[in-house]
Scaffold this active site. Structure first.
Site, short mmCIF file in Angstrom:
data_model
loop_
_atom_site.label_atom_id
_atom_site.label_comp_id
_atom_site.label_asym_id
_atom_site.label_seq_id
_atom_site.Cartn_x
_atom_site.Cartn_y
_atom_site.Cartn_z
N ASN A 182 0.83 -1.21 0.00
CA ASN A 182 0.00 0.00 0.00
C ASN A 182 0.86 1.25 0.00
O ASN A 182 1.90 1.33 0.65
CB ASN A 182 -1.04 0.00 1.13
N GLU A 187 -2.98 -4.59 -3.02
CA GLU A 187 -3.45 -5.54 -4.04
C GLU A 187 -3.54 -4.87 -5.40
O GLU A 187 -3.20 -5.45 -6.43
CB GLU A 187 -4.83 -6.09 -3.67
N1 THU Z 1 -5.26 -1.58 2.55
C1 THU Z 1 -4.72 -2.39 1.61
O1 THU Z 1 -3.58 -2.17 1.16
N2 THU Z 1 -5.43 -3.46 1.20
C2 THU Z 1 -6.69 -3.75 1.62
O2 THU Z 1 -7.33 -4.64 1.07
C3 THU Z 1 -7.26 -3.02 2.74
C4 THU Z 1 -6.56 -1.77 3.12
C5 THU Z 1 -4.49 -0.41 2.97
C6 THU Z 1 -5.06 0.90 2.49
C7 THU Z 1 -4.54 1.86 3.51
O3 THU Z 1 -3.23 2.26 3.12
C8 THU Z 1 -4.42 1.02 4.78
O4 THU Z 1 -4.47 -0.33 4.37
C9 THU Z 1 -5.52 1.28 5.78
O5 THU Z 1 -6.77 1.15 5.21
#
Ligand code: THU
Length: 162
Positions: A63, A76
């Site tokens: 992320n 993802e």
């Molecule tokens: N996040 C992801 O990378 N994947 C997910 O499926 C859920 C949430 C990240 C987005 C954000 O940077 C952090 O987790 C908190 O929501």
């Protein structure tokens, strides 16, 4: 007369990484290492994703957050979009996802958000073959889903546009 229809799906739950097939264990370990490189200074929630392609390549993502919060992107989508950009049209076999927080231990599998399910489903629908999804927190069990479609029942796809 209205009918009622049940929709169900099966998952496999592994107690430890060691119970996975060797290749899946390696894929998850790459998701864990990708997770540790995430840029998540606002949520302190670190997610890594590794995408296994039919050609054997593995693409990693994590992320990427932003001071303007909605401009950030989940692990993802970073990973599958990168896979699509680097190897257009090459089928995705599996995606491993691992999540951890700086504030508490994530000891159960974290599942992809709705936007990520929709994004991954585009690739699965297009390739006409299921994408296996492996989910893990930082510790604890691992969930294996046989296909993304299982996680997005009644999903929207391109057929609705024609
Ligand atoms: N996040 C992801 O990378 N994947 C997910 O499926 C859920 C949430 C990240 C987005 C954000 O940077 C952090 O987790 C908190 O929501």
């Amino acid at each position: 007369m209205a009918i009622q229809k049940d929709i169900s799906f099966s998952i496999t739950i592994y107690n430890t990484l060691k119970e996975l097939q060797k290749a899946d264990e390696a894929l998850m370990n790459l998701a864990v290492s990708a997770r540790k490189r995430a840029y998540a200074p606002y949520s302190d929630f670190y997610v890594g994703a590794s995408v296994l392609l039919e050609n054997g390549e593995i693409i990693e993502g994590n992320n990427q957050e932003n001071a303007s919060y909605p401009s950030g992107l989940c692990a993802e989508r970073v990973a599958v979009f990168y896979a699509g950009a680097k190897y257009p049209g090459v089928k995705i076999k599996a995606i491993a996802i691992s999540a951890a927080s700086l504030n508490h231990e994530v000891n159960e599998p974290a599942a992809p958000c709705g936007n990520c399910r929709q994004s991954i489903s585009e690739y699965e629908f297009r390739q006409g073959e299921p994408i296996r999804i492996l989910l893990m927190g930082e510790t604890g069990s691992i969930i294996e889903c046989n296909s993304l479609a299982d996680l997005l029942p009644l999903g929207f796809n391109s057929t609705f546009l024609n």
